[in-house]
Write an enzyme that holds these catalytic residues in place. Structure first.
Site, PDB file in Angstrom:
ATOM      1  N   GLY A 233      14.344  34.942  43.427  1.00  9.17           N
ATOM      2  CA  GLY A 233      15.626  35.212  42.788  1.00  9.17           C
ATOM      3  C   GLY A 233      15.816  34.516  41.454  1.00  9.17           C
ATOM      4  O   GLY A 233      16.813  34.763  40.758  1.00  9.17           O
ATOM      5  N   PRO A 269       9.058  32.380  43.927  1.00 16.52           N
ATOM      6  CA  PRO A 269       9.432  33.072  42.688  1.00 16.52           C
ATOM      7  C   PRO A 269       8.519  34.270  42.445  1.00 16.52           C
ATOM      8  O   PRO A 269       7.311  34.168  42.600  1.00 16.52           O
ATOM      9  CB  PRO A 269       9.227  31.995  41.613  1.00 16.52           C
ATOM     10  CG  PRO A 269       8.218  31.055  42.198  1.00 16.52           C
ATOM     11  CD  PRO A 269       8.463  31.054  43.681  1.00 16.52           C
ATOM     12  N   CYS A 336      10.292  65.979  35.089  1.00 12.74           N
ATOM     13  CA  CYS A 336      11.328  66.997  35.239  1.00 12.74           C
ATOM     14  C   CYS A 336      12.250  66.729  36.416  1.00 12.74           C
ATOM     15  O   CYS A 336      12.846  67.653  36.958  1.00 12.74           O
ATOM     16  CB  CYS A 336      10.685  68.368  35.363  1.00 12.74           C
ATOM     17  SG  CYS A 336       9.883  68.839  33.833  1.00 12.74           S
ATOM     18  N   TYR A 366       7.791  43.934  38.558  1.00 16.88           N
ATOM     19  CA  TYR A 366       8.290  45.143  39.236  1.00 16.88           C
ATOM     20  C   TYR A 366       8.209  46.404  38.377  1.00 16.88           C
ATOM     21  O   TYR A 366       8.994  47.328  38.566  1.00 16.88           O
ATOM     22  CB  TYR A 366       9.732  44.948  39.732  1.00 16.88           C
ATOM     23  CG  TYR A 366       9.870  43.755  40.640  1.00 16.88           C
ATOM     24  CD1 TYR A 366       9.162  43.691  41.831  1.00 16.88           C
ATOM     25  CD2 TYR A 366      10.675  42.676  40.296  1.00 16.88           C
ATOM     26  CE1 TYR A 366       9.259  42.588  42.666  1.00 16.88           C
ATOM     27  CE2 TYR A 366      10.775  41.559  41.126  1.00 16.88           C
ATOM     28  CZ  TYR A 366      10.061  41.526  42.305  1.00 16.88           C
ATOM     29  OH  TYR A 366      10.153  40.440  43.119  1.00 16.88           O
TER      30      TYR A 366
HETATM   31  C1  LIG Z   1      10.757  40.104  46.414  1.00 13.98           C
HETATM   32  C2  LIG Z   1      10.702  38.827  47.161  1.00 13.98           C
HETATM   33  C3  LIG Z   1      10.570  37.626  46.475  1.00 13.98           C
HETATM   34  C4  LIG Z   1      10.578  37.507  44.968  1.00 13.98           C
HETATM   35  O1  LIG Z   1      11.837  37.741  44.457  1.00 13.98           O
HETATM   36  P1  LIG Z   1      12.152  37.504  42.885  1.00 13.98           P
HETATM   37  O2  LIG Z   1      13.553  37.891  42.771  1.00 13.98           O
HETATM   38  O3  LIG Z   1      11.221  38.400  42.127  1.00 13.98           O
HETATM   39  O4  LIG Z   1      11.896  36.090  42.600  1.00 13.98           O
HETATM   40  C5  LIG Z   1      10.435  36.472  47.227  1.00 13.98           C
HETATM   41  N1  LIG Z   1      10.460  36.501  48.573  1.00 13.98           N
HETATM   42  C6  LIG Z   1      10.575  37.644  49.264  1.00 13.98           C
HETATM   43  C7  LIG Z   1      10.567  37.607  50.737  1.00 13.98           C
HETATM   44  C8  LIG Z   1      10.716  38.851  48.578  1.00 13.98           C
HETATM   45  O5  LIG Z   1      10.870  39.982  49.271  1.00 13.98           O
END
Ligand SMILES: *Cc1c(COP(=O)(O)O)cnc(C)c1O
Length: 385
Positions: A233, A269, A336, A366
């Site tokens: 996050g 992360p 399309c 992503y």
């Molecule tokens: C996607 C995910 C992350 C990474 O999230 P970010 O927002 O890209 O840091 C970490 N742990 C789990 C379990 C995830 O599904």
């Protein structure tokens, strides 16, 4: 406009990234062949160092899904970063690089049985669960697995909330703990995810507090709590203000200091380590005004090239080589399918035209991983410098 004399006009709100403009120019010197993602591994390595410096007591496990390119995974490995996976295939990407399976976290809370078995066989020890059914499933396949419970926490203020899909709620946690005790399973830790691109530092404080209480419940039930996974996050610079990693780290470090038991603390992360290292270069295949009004910009990259999060409101910053007056555009990809409309009312120079190059900043997470060949448009080429 020729590709030779690129001088990128940066949008006003955008902090200049150290992202190598010279490398872009070098790549484009050979002529533009189609949309590509340029990844700067030096920026990836720098972010790994920043993360470790801000959170010295927290081991980063990169969320492979954010960018599974083996060159990126190797750069992170070289910085001493560990990994978090969601599937068998993600583990298969890591094994040839020499990653130790015992240090890989299988953090997908609901996994296919065959993937659990493959991972267990390969030597993976840590598995996330968030339901009693998954607890039983993992326990049947690997009775000595080290398990960590994904709990529900608020995703308020996240660019891309994740807590709708996963996370045990209070009323479920008690039954999961009781079942772990009954089975003799090693329910060792707790994890949460504050939501991706999270700009609300309170979520980490609340997540750590909630996790601390659940770990206390583990101990009261006779389990041996010793592991805390702070999830991902951590936000990156895009078109909105974000808290710096140091500010988030302050909140986390204070939260951790309040916990009473010794814990192995890790984080996952994804975006933070790779997003700012990537720039997606695309071009305009058509620009028009519909009903003499709405401006439409069709790019050779869109939703199906991996820009799916644009639709979720992740605030990508788009630079161009034009310096015309900023006016609202609807920005679409080349396919399309009507889902392939990425932005509406996005301010871009009014004089954009066919053949112009478009630079989408902080696109290292992503994007390439989500790129498809839908409608015959090739998947995004990834270049790593
Ligand atoms: C996607 C995910 C992350 C990474 O999230 P970010 O927002 O890209 O840091 C970490 N742990 C789990 C379990 C995830 O599904």
């Amino acid at each position: 406009m020729g590709c030779q004399d690129v001088s990128v006009v940066r949008s006003e709100q955008h902090q200049p990234l150290e992202f190598a403009q010279n490398s872009l120019l070098n790549v484009l010197r050979g002529g533009y062949q189609g949309p590509f993602l340029l990844m700067d591994s030096a920026v990836v390595r720098d972010r790994a160092r920043q993360f470790k410096a801000a959170l010295p007591g927290v081991t980063p496990h990169f969320a492979v899904k954010a960018n599974p390119d083996p060159r990126i995974l190797s750069a992170l490995l070289a910085e001493g970063v560990n990994f978090e996976i969601a599937s068998r295939r993600e583990l298969e990407l890591l094994l040839p690089l020499g990653v130790r399976p015992a240090e890989v976290l299988f953090s997908n809370p609901v996994k296919p049985r065959s993937h659990i078995a493959f991972a267990a066989e390969a030597g993976v020890e840590w598995f996330a669960i968030d339901s009693i059914e998954e607890l039983r499933k993992v326990h049947q396949i690997k009775a000595d697995a080290k398990l960590y419970l994904r709990i529900y926490t608020t995703n308020e203020g996240a660019g891309c909330p994740l807590s709708g899909k996963f996370g045990a709620h209070c009323e479920d946690i008690e039954t999961i703990i009781a079942e772990a005790v009954r089975l003799g399973a090693d329910l060792a830790g707790v994890t949460f995810h504050v939501g991706s691109q999270c700009t609300n530092t309170t979520n980490w404080r609340e997540g750590i507090e909630a996790a601390g209480k659940v770990l206390d419940d583990f101990a009261k039930a006779g389990l041996e709590p010793r592991f805390l996974d702070l999830g991902g996050g951590f936000p990156v610079r895009m078109g909105e203000p974000i808290p710096a990693i140091g500010e988030i780290a302050g909140v986390i470090n204070r939260g951790l200091a309040r916990l009473e038991r010794p814990l192995q603390v890790i984080a996952e992360p994804g975006r933070f380590l790779v997003a700012e290292a990537g720039c997606l270069v695309a071009s305009v295949v058509g620009a028009t005004r519909r009903s003499n009004q709405e401006r439409w910009l069709y790019l050779d990259a869109g939703f199906y090239s991996g820009l799916m999060e644009m639709k979720d409101g992740i605030p990508y910053v788009i630079d161009t080589e034009r310096d015309g007056k900023p006016v609202p555009w609807t920005v679409a990809g080349p396919t399309c399918d009507s889902v392939d409309v990425c932005l509406t009312g996005h301010l871009l120079p009014e004089n954009l035209d066919e053949g112009d190059l478009i630079y989408i900043r902080s696109a290292g997470a992503y994007v390439s991983a989500c790129s498809t060949e839908f409608n015959g448009f090739p998947t995004l080429e990834v270049m790593v410098i």
